[in-house]
Write an enzyme that holds these catalytic residues in place. Structure first.
Site, PDB file in Angstrom:
ATOM      1  N   HIS A  51       0.718  -1.114  -0.084  1.00 52.18           N
ATOM      2  CA  HIS A  51       0.162   0.113  -0.151  1.00 52.18           C
ATOM      3  C   HIS A  51       0.978   1.168   0.213  1.00 52.18           C
ATOM      4  CE1 HIS A  51      -3.144  -2.786   2.344  1.00 52.18           C
ATOM      5  NE2 HIS A  51      -3.356  -2.647   1.027  1.00 52.18           N
ATOM      6  N   LYS A  91     -18.191  -6.099   8.766  1.00 49.77           N
ATOM      7  CA  LYS A  91     -16.651  -6.587   8.448  1.00 49.77           C
ATOM      8  C   LYS A  91     -15.790  -6.413   9.927  1.00 49.77           C
ATOM      9  CE  LYS A  91     -13.434  -6.769   4.811  1.00 49.77           C
ATOM     10  NZ  LYS A  91     -13.382  -6.414   3.592  1.00 49.77           N
ATOM     11  N   ARG A  93      -1.970  -6.478  -8.416  1.00 50.08           N
ATOM     12  CA  ARG A  93      -0.939  -7.473  -8.202  1.00 50.08           C
ATOM     13  C   ARG A  93      -0.829  -8.517  -8.899  1.00 50.08           C
ATOM     14  NH1 ARG A  93      -3.033  -7.978  -1.869  1.00 50.08           N
ATOM     15  NH2 ARG A  93      -4.761  -7.468  -3.192  1.00 50.08           N
ATOM     16  N   SER A 146      -2.846  -8.055   2.892  1.00 49.45           N
ATOM     17  CA  SER A 146      -3.141  -7.825   4.172  1.00 49.45           C
ATOM     18  C   SER A 146      -3.642  -9.166   4.894  1.00 49.45           C
ATOM     19  CB  SER A 146      -4.129  -6.665   4.484  1.00 49.45           C
ATOM     20  OG  SER A 146      -3.783  -5.567   3.957  1.00 49.45           O
TER      21      SER A 146
HETATM   22  P1  ADP Z   1      -9.807  -3.756  -0.562  1.00 50.34           P
HETATM   23  O1  ADP Z   1     -10.467  -4.138   0.599  1.00 50.34           O
HETATM   24  O2  ADP Z   1     -10.453  -2.613  -1.271  1.00 50.34           O
HETATM   25  O3  ADP Z   1      -9.406  -4.944  -1.748  1.00 50.34           O
HETATM   26  P2  ADP Z   1      -6.910  -3.577   0.231  1.00 50.34           P
HETATM   27  O4  ADP Z   1      -6.938  -2.838   1.683  1.00 50.34           O
HETATM   28  O5  ADP Z   1      -6.483  -5.094   0.303  1.00 50.34           O
HETATM   29  O6  ADP Z   1      -8.253  -3.064  -0.297  1.00 50.34           O
HETATM   30  O7  ADP Z   1      -6.070  -2.871  -0.736  1.00 50.34           O
HETATM   31  C1  ADP Z   1      -6.343  -1.369  -1.146  1.00 50.34           C
HETATM   32  C2  ADP Z   1      -5.815  -1.382  -2.558  1.00 50.34           C
HETATM   33  O8  ADP Z   1      -4.359  -1.533  -2.594  1.00 50.34           O
HETATM   34  C3  ADP Z   1      -6.213  -2.281  -3.620  1.00 50.34           C
HETATM   35  O9  ADP Z   1      -6.198  -1.848  -4.960  1.00 50.34           O
HETATM   36  C4  ADP Z   1      -5.239  -3.621  -3.618  1.00 50.34           C
HETATM   37  O10 ADP Z   1      -5.197  -4.125  -5.096  1.00 50.34           O
HETATM   38  C5  ADP Z   1      -3.865  -2.630  -3.540  1.00 50.34           C
HETATM   39  N1  ADP Z   1      -3.055  -3.523  -3.136  1.00 50.34           N
HETATM   40  C6  ADP Z   1      -3.122  -4.488  -1.969  1.00 50.34           C
HETATM   41  N2  ADP Z   1      -1.700  -5.005  -1.604  1.00 50.34           N
HETATM   42  C7  ADP Z   1      -1.215  -4.590  -2.719  1.00 50.34           C
HETATM   43  C8  ADP Z   1       0.372  -4.426  -2.942  1.00 50.34           C
HETATM   44  N3  ADP Z   1       1.109  -5.448  -2.453  1.00 50.34           N
HETATM   45  N4  ADP Z   1       1.151  -4.034  -4.157  1.00 50.34           N
HETATM   46  C9  ADP Z   1       0.144  -3.112  -4.721  1.00 50.34           C
HETATM   47  N5  ADP Z   1      -1.194  -2.886  -4.699  1.00 50.34           N
HETATM   48  C10 ADP Z   1      -1.819  -3.508  -3.480  1.00 50.34           C
END
Ligand code: ADP
Length: 173
Positions: free
Chosen positions: A17, A41, A95, A133
């Site tokens: 992120h 959630k 990703r 995450s």
């Molecule tokens: P959501 O709950 O909306 O899927 P996340 O918190 O998991 O959100 O992720 C937010 C954004 O960051 C999403 O666009 C996700 O694809 C991106 N993201 C998560 N991990 C990575 C990473 N390791 N590298 C690049 N982008 C990421």
């Protein structure tokens, strides 16, 4: 000044992120990180924990790039939250192909809801694309080393929260 809105759950914020935020801060004058609040959630970290961690972590990025970086919460539609903060762009990280097909559908829906707001994908930086995450939480729950995936303050906070939680019977479900 061009503003990008970066929405997500960020439970917890990861190096993936932060990499997206740092790259966005070089492309946009203002980046607003939107922590989505979903009452249904259960999250490992509270909104306040996630907000405080982000505020601390984006400080150096803002100083290095000169971009303004804000952290807000939002409920409801992402396009409404983007509009509210004055963003013309919704930013998402991609990703792999699974992310891509999901993100394409999301971008299509958001585009239909609000044609004036565009979605921009940034591909994960090599080496960071495996960080998610959910995996970080699983590894931390089982006592694994998460130091390669999250900044130290996130690892500390997550460990503290999971240690407290671990003493409660409901956490093993
Ligand atoms: P959501 O709950 O909306 O899927 P996340 O918190 O998991 O959100 O992720 C937010 C954004 O960051 C999403 O666009 C996700 O694809 C991106 N993201 C998560 N991990 C990575 C990473 N390791 N590298 C690049 N982008 C990421």
């Amino acid at each position: 000044m061009k503003t990008a809105f970066f929405p997500g759950s960020f439970d917890p914020p990861t190096n993936g992120h932060l990499d997206i935020i740092a790259r966005a801060a070089r492309l946009f004058g203002r980046v607003v990180v939107g922590i989505g609040i979903n009452m249904e959630k259960r999250t490992a970290l509270s909104f306040e924990d996630r907000r405080q961690l982000f505020v601390e972590l984006v400080g150096p990025i803002a100083r290095a790039t000169g971009a303004e970086i804000e952290v807000v919460s939002f409920t409801g539609l992402t396009v409404d939250a983007a509009r509210k903060v004055g963003a013309g762009v919704i930013l998402r990280g991609v990703r792999d192909v699974d992310d891509f097909s999901y993100e394409m559908r999301l971008a299509g829906l958001n585009g239909a809801l609000s044609p004036a707001i565009d979605t921009l994908f940034l591909p994960a930086t090599s080496g960071l694309g495996t960080i998610a995450s959910s995996f970080v939480k699983d590894i931390a729950r089982h006592g694994g080393d998460i130091s390669a995936f999250v900044p130290p303050q996130v690892a500390d906070r997550l460990r503290a929260v999971l240690a407290v939680d671990g003493s409660k019977p409901s956490a093993s479900a």
